[in-house]
Design a protein around this motif. Structure first.
Motif, PDB file in Angstrom:
ATOM      1  N   ASP A 118      39.117  29.672  59.024  1.00 45.69           N
ATOM      2  CA  ASP A 118      39.111  28.579  60.125  1.00 45.69           C
ATOM      3  C   ASP A 118      40.199  27.674  60.071  1.00 45.69           C
ATOM      4  O   ASP A 118      40.814  27.152  61.112  1.00 45.69           O
ATOM      5  CB  ASP A 118      37.928  27.634  59.664  1.00 45.69           C
ATOM      6  CG  ASP A 118      36.653  28.456  59.914  1.00 45.69           C
ATOM      7  OD1 ASP A 118      36.787  29.673  60.375  1.00 45.69           O
ATOM      8  OD2 ASP A 118      35.660  28.284  59.373  1.00 45.69           O
ATOM      9  N   ARG A 119      40.737  27.265  58.924  1.00 42.47           N
ATOM     10  CA  ARG A 119      41.850  26.393  58.714  1.00 42.47           C
ATOM     11  C   ARG A 119      43.217  27.037  59.466  1.00 42.47           C
ATOM     12  O   ARG A 119      44.043  26.286  60.120  1.00 42.47           O
ATOM     13  CB  ARG A 119      42.423  26.396  57.243  1.00 42.47           C
ATOM     14  CG  ARG A 119      41.295  25.363  56.584  1.00 42.47           C
ATOM     15  CD  ARG A 119      41.868  25.135  55.031  1.00 42.47           C
ATOM     16  NE  ARG A 119      40.817  24.934  54.352  1.00 42.47           N
ATOM     17  CZ  ARG A 119      40.859  23.479  53.792  1.00 42.47           C
ATOM     18  NH1 ARG A 119      41.693  22.662  54.390  1.00 42.47           N
ATOM     19  NH2 ARG A 119      40.026  22.989  53.110  1.00 42.47           N
ATOM     20  N   GLY A 120      43.451  28.408  59.466  1.00 35.18           N
ATOM     21  CA  GLY A 120      44.633  29.163  60.188  1.00 35.18           C
ATOM     22  C   GLY A 120      44.013  29.083  61.454  1.00 35.18           C
ATOM     23  O   GLY A 120      45.233  29.102  62.390  1.00 35.18           O
ATOM     24  N   MET A 121      43.005  29.193  61.855  1.00 37.64           N
ATOM     25  CA  MET A 121      42.649  29.600  63.123  1.00 37.64           C
ATOM     26  C   MET A 121      42.711  28.441  64.081  1.00 37.64           C
ATOM     27  O   MET A 121      43.215  28.402  65.170  1.00 37.64           O
ATOM     28  CB  MET A 121      41.387  30.033  63.430  1.00 37.64           C
ATOM     29  CG  MET A 121      41.205  31.673  63.071  1.00 37.64           C
ATOM     30  SD  MET A 121      42.206  32.746  64.040  1.00 37.64           S
ATOM     31  CE  MET A 121      42.056  34.183  62.830  1.00 37.64           C
ATOM     32  N   ASN A 210      46.576  37.741  62.824  1.00 36.87           N
ATOM     33  CA  ASN A 210      46.202  38.049  61.547  1.00 36.87           C
ATOM     34  C   ASN A 210      47.404  37.180  60.974  1.00 36.87           C
ATOM     35  O   ASN A 210      48.263  36.286  61.297  1.00 36.87           O
ATOM     36  CB  ASN A 210      46.703  39.333  61.234  1.00 36.87           C
ATOM     37  CG  ASN A 210      45.508  40.320  61.693  1.00 36.87           C
ATOM     38  OD1 ASN A 210      45.383  40.856  62.580  1.00 36.87           O
ATOM     39  ND2 ASN A 210      44.447  40.468  60.277  1.00 36.87           N
ATOM     40  N   SER A 211      47.400  37.184  59.334  1.00 40.84           N
ATOM     41  CA  SER A 211      48.064  36.141  58.793  1.00 40.84           C
ATOM     42  C   SER A 211      49.674  36.655  58.671  1.00 40.84           C
ATOM     43  O   SER A 211      50.620  35.832  58.212  1.00 40.84           O
ATOM     44  CB  SER A 211      47.727  36.184  57.285  1.00 40.84           C
ATOM     45  OG  SER A 211      47.556  37.381  56.563  1.00 40.84           O
ATOM     46  N   LEU A 212      49.939  37.599  59.489  1.00 41.12           N
ATOM     47  CA  LEU A 212      51.275  37.904  59.735  1.00 41.12           C
ATOM     48  C   LEU A 212      51.948  36.977  60.678  1.00 41.12           C
ATOM     49  O   LEU A 212      53.435  36.838  60.833  1.00 41.12           O
ATOM     50  CB  LEU A 212      51.322  39.278  60.172  1.00 41.12           C
ATOM     51  CG  LEU A 212      52.564  40.002  60.570  1.00 41.12           C
ATOM     52  CD1 LEU A 212      53.360  40.220  59.206  1.00 41.12           C
ATOM     53  CD2 LEU A 212      52.498  41.551  61.189  1.00 41.12           C
ATOM     54  N   ASN A 213      50.912  36.547  61.427  1.00 35.20           N
ATOM     55  CA  ASN A 213      51.324  35.445  62.389  1.00 35.20           C
ATOM     56  C   ASN A 213      51.671  34.112  61.586  1.00 35.20           C
ATOM     57  O   ASN A 213      50.614  33.631  60.991  1.00 35.20           O
ATOM     58  CB  ASN A 213      50.132  35.037  63.165  1.00 35.20           C
ATOM     59  CG  ASN A 213      50.522  33.961  64.263  1.00 35.20           C
ATOM     60  OD1 ASN A 213      51.093  32.998  64.173  1.00 35.20           O
ATOM     61  ND2 ASN A 213      49.986  34.254  65.660  1.00 35.20           N
ATOM     62  N   PRO A 214      53.030  33.638  61.645  1.00 32.54           N
ATOM     63  CA  PRO A 214      53.131  32.555  60.505  1.00 32.54           C
ATOM     64  C   PRO A 214      52.553  31.182  60.868  1.00 32.54           C
ATOM     65  O   PRO A 214      52.382  30.573  60.019  1.00 32.54           O
ATOM     66  CB  PRO A 214      54.950  32.322  60.775  1.00 32.54           C
ATOM     67  CG  PRO A 214      54.995  33.004  62.213  1.00 32.54           C
ATOM     68  CD  PRO A 214      54.123  34.047  62.400  1.00 32.54           C
ATOM     69  N   ASN A 248      45.696  40.024  51.364  1.00 28.57           N
ATOM     70  CA  ASN A 248      47.137  40.078  52.195  1.00 28.57           C
ATOM     71  C   ASN A 248      48.243  39.124  51.695  1.00 28.57           C
ATOM     72  O   ASN A 248      49.026  38.832  52.218  1.00 28.57           O
ATOM     73  CB  ASN A 248      46.849  39.832  53.796  1.00 28.57           C
ATOM     74  CG  ASN A 248      46.662  41.164  54.553  1.00 28.57           C
ATOM     75  OD1 ASN A 248      47.311  42.091  54.009  1.00 28.57           O
ATOM     76  ND2 ASN A 248      45.754  41.200  55.556  1.00 28.57           N
ATOM     77  N   ALA A 249      47.579  38.256  50.814  1.00 27.01           N
ATOM     78  CA  ALA A 249      48.347  37.384  50.219  1.00 27.01           C
ATOM     79  C   ALA A 249      48.725  36.194  50.960  1.00 27.01           C
ATOM     80  O   ALA A 249      50.183  35.624  50.744  1.00 27.01           O
ATOM     81  CB  ALA A 249      49.855  37.978  49.500  1.00 27.01           C
ATOM     82  N   GLY A 250      48.033  35.829  52.095  1.00 27.39           N
ATOM     83  CA  GLY A 250      48.406  34.949  53.177  1.00 27.39           C
ATOM     84  C   GLY A 250      48.325  33.470  52.609  1.00 27.39           C
ATOM     85  O   GLY A 250      49.271  32.484  52.508  1.00 27.39           O
ATOM     86  N   ASN A 315      47.824  46.964  51.493  1.00 25.82           N
ATOM     87  CA  ASN A 315      49.297  46.819  51.853  1.00 25.82           C
ATOM     88  C   ASN A 315      49.369  45.403  52.434  1.00 25.82           C
ATOM     89  O   ASN A 315      49.530  45.234  53.624  1.00 25.82           O
ATOM     90  CB  ASN A 315      49.432  47.805  53.179  1.00 25.82           C
ATOM     91  CG  ASN A 315      50.971  47.645  53.868  1.00 25.82           C
ATOM     92  OD1 ASN A 315      51.841  47.344  52.611  1.00 25.82           O
ATOM     93  ND2 ASN A 315      51.104  47.694  54.783  1.00 25.82           N
ATOM     94  N   PRO A 316      49.476  44.581  51.291  1.00 30.88           N
ATOM     95  CA  PRO A 316      49.322  43.076  51.339  1.00 30.88           C
ATOM     96  C   PRO A 316      50.721  42.622  52.368  1.00 30.88           C
ATOM     97  O   PRO A 316      51.699  42.710  51.788  1.00 30.88           O
ATOM     98  CB  PRO A 316      49.668  42.440  49.997  1.00 30.88           C
ATOM     99  CG  PRO A 316      49.487  43.690  48.974  1.00 30.88           C
ATOM    100  CD  PRO A 316      49.444  44.755  49.864  1.00 30.88           C
ATOM    101  N   VAL A 317      50.501  42.262  53.697  1.00 34.80           N
ATOM    102  CA  VAL A 317      51.604  41.984  54.513  1.00 34.80           C
ATOM    103  C   VAL A 317      52.735  40.978  54.157  1.00 34.80           C
ATOM    104  O   VAL A 317      53.681  40.827  54.302  1.00 34.80           O
ATOM    105  CB  VAL A 317      51.162  42.108  55.740  1.00 34.80           C
ATOM    106  CG1 VAL A 317      50.973  43.351  56.496  1.00 34.80           C
ATOM    107  CG2 VAL A 317      50.247  40.934  56.206  1.00 34.80           C
ATOM    108  N   ASN A 318      51.907  39.982  53.472  1.00 37.31           N
ATOM    109  CA  ASN A 318      52.560  38.721  53.086  1.00 37.31           C
ATOM    110  C   ASN A 318      53.359  38.723  51.613  1.00 37.31           C
ATOM    111  O   ASN A 318      53.837  37.775  51.072  1.00 37.31           O
ATOM    112  CB  ASN A 318      51.582  37.293  53.123  1.00 37.31           C
ATOM    113  CG  ASN A 318      51.390  37.185  54.540  1.00 37.31           C
ATOM    114  OD1 ASN A 318      52.508  36.790  55.346  1.00 37.31           O
ATOM    115  ND2 ASN A 318      49.936  37.227  54.928  1.00 37.31           N
TER     116      ASN A 318
END
Ligand code: F0G
Length: 419
Positions: A118-121, A210-214, A248-250, A315-318
């Motif tokens: 929720d904090r990211g959204m 997704n957490s790929l979004n900075p 994903n290591a976000g 495959n942790p994108v971050n």
């Protein structure tokens, strides 16, 4: 390298908007933050990071929740339910049992949709409004989809979620469903769902959250800011270590970024930055593999398995953002078994703290690192629990005791109690 803990703040480049810009962590290319939609670097495809010419200080923060920290975010306010301001539980029995000086539990399951997402959204959906997009999407092991569905609904936007069929906990699908996301169950794992949704985003079909979004990671920084403030209020010092589950290591990247910016603004000494310590399930541990081998990125695991479905990720994108954080803070990463995760879930439950399996991985990892002597008995530790118990009712039933049937009769009840 651009991700050093003590790297100073930079002057705003010409592309900046009110002191905010995007920068590639690999090649340093800079981009205007809200003119075009991009998730990675146009030149080298590296991960992007939000940068500020004036990183916030403690004195800049007021109010409560995520938006207390708006001086460290690209906007003053966002689409809010509201989120953040989660408890930092004391767990005295567990603390004594694990054998550390201090153990506190930052329970992110207490956010509006029951996870830290929720904090990211709240920030990500605000950015989506700024960009003028109308269809939001994510791949998810469940919690991101629940948060996206709720915040999308709140913002009056269409939402699409791609889930790995058969590997998402019931509570999370129920949330996405009721908040009216379009749910596609993909015959594949999380990583293949993310491949597809990234392609959809590149084609302009959807805005990727997704957490790929900075920008999402900007909101998740506030977990670190809240932990430091609350811990300092109670002990006049900062925790030595923060232990968190890793998918994903976000979050690992977001906490590291929060601490780097505090160091830049002069609010935190580099030696006071907590050691970031990641925990993965044994069956899905590419970050642990990378940390153990001193790699700068992870090797993709095509086969992943764990009961902690939230972190069933190969495959942790971050990873390129998170690995420097673990390394530079003096932290580490450790893998735990599903059995250790369930035991830790029971330990937390015995203190009244109800969490889903992935969340309990943090406590399971801390126990393991204490056993191995990596964590000392004099350490002050915060474990992050990322999602609420009710997210995964099946796992809770499995870890807990079964209900006992009894006749509709006081004597039958007394008979059972005297057994
Ligand atoms: N814990 C929970 C409960 C999660 O849902 C996730 C990630 C993580 C930990 C890992 O966090 O990716 O920042 O390292 N869940 C994502 C999802 C993948 O789709 O809900 P991370």
């Amino acid at each position: 390298m651009s991700l050093e803990l003590t790297a100073p703040a930079q002057d705003a480049p010409a592309v900046a908007d009110d002191g905010v810009w995007l920068e590639c962590i690999e090649c340093g290319e800079q981009f205007a933050p809200f003119e075009d939609i991009r998730y990675t670097c146009d030149d080298c495809d590296g991960l992007l990071e939000v940068r500020y010419d004036e990183p916030a200080t403690w004195d800049d923060f007021e109010g409560r929740g995520v938006w207390r920290y708006n001086a460290a975010l690209p906007f003053e306010a966002g689409v809010s339910l509201p989120e953040g301001d989660t408890p930092l539980h004391e767990v005295p029995r567990l603390e004594a049992d694990v054998g550390v000086e201090t153990l506190r539990i930052k329970h992110e399951g207490m956010n509006p949709t029951g996870s830290f997402k929720d904090r990211g959204m709240t920030v990500g959906v605000r950015v989506a409004k700024e960009l003028g997009v109308d269809r939001l999407a994510c791949a998810s092991t469940g919690n991101t989809s629940a948060a996206l569905a709720a915040y999308g609904a709140r913002g009056g936007m269409e939402t699409l979620v791609l889930l790995p069929a058969g590997n998402v906990a019931a509570g999370k699908i129920a949330q996405a469903s009721l908040h009216d996301a379009r749910i596609l169950e993909v015959d594949g794992n999380f990583d293949s769902c993310l491949d597809i949704v990234q392609e959809l985003a590149d084609m302009g079909e959807v805005y990727l959250l997704n957490s790929l979004n900075p920008f999402r990671l900007e909101g998740q920084k506030t977990i670190g800011l809240e932990i430091l403030e609350a811990f300092f209020d109670d002990y006049d010092t900062y925790p030595d270590r923060i232990v968190l589950p890793v998918g994903n290591a976000g979050n690992t990247s977001a906490l590291y970024k929060a601490f780097r910016e505090l160091v830049q603004s002069g609010s935190l000494d580099a030696e006071d930055v907590p050691k970031l310590t990641g925990v993965q399930a044994e069956g899905a541990a590419p970050m642990v593999e990378a940390v153990e081998n001193g790699w700068d990125d992870t090797r993709r695991w095509d086969e992943v398995e764990t009961k902690a479905t939230a972190i069933r990720i190969g495959n942790p994108v971050n990873a390129p953002k998170a690995l420097p954080g673990i390394r530079e803070t003096g932290g580490t990463a450790v893998a735990v078994s599903d059995e250790e995760i369930t035991d830790a879930q029971r330990d937390l439950a015995a203190e009244g703290v109800g969490v889903e399996p992935a969340s309990a991985a943090s406590v399971a990892g801390l126990r393991k690192l204490r056993r191995e002597g990596v964590v000392g008995d004099d350490e002050r530790v915060v474990c992050l629990t990322t999602g609420h118990l009710l997210k995964d009712p099946d796992a809770a039933f499995e870890a807990g005791d079964d209900p006992e049937p009894v006749a509709n009769d006081i004597d039958a009840v007394l008979d059972l109690l005297s057994e």
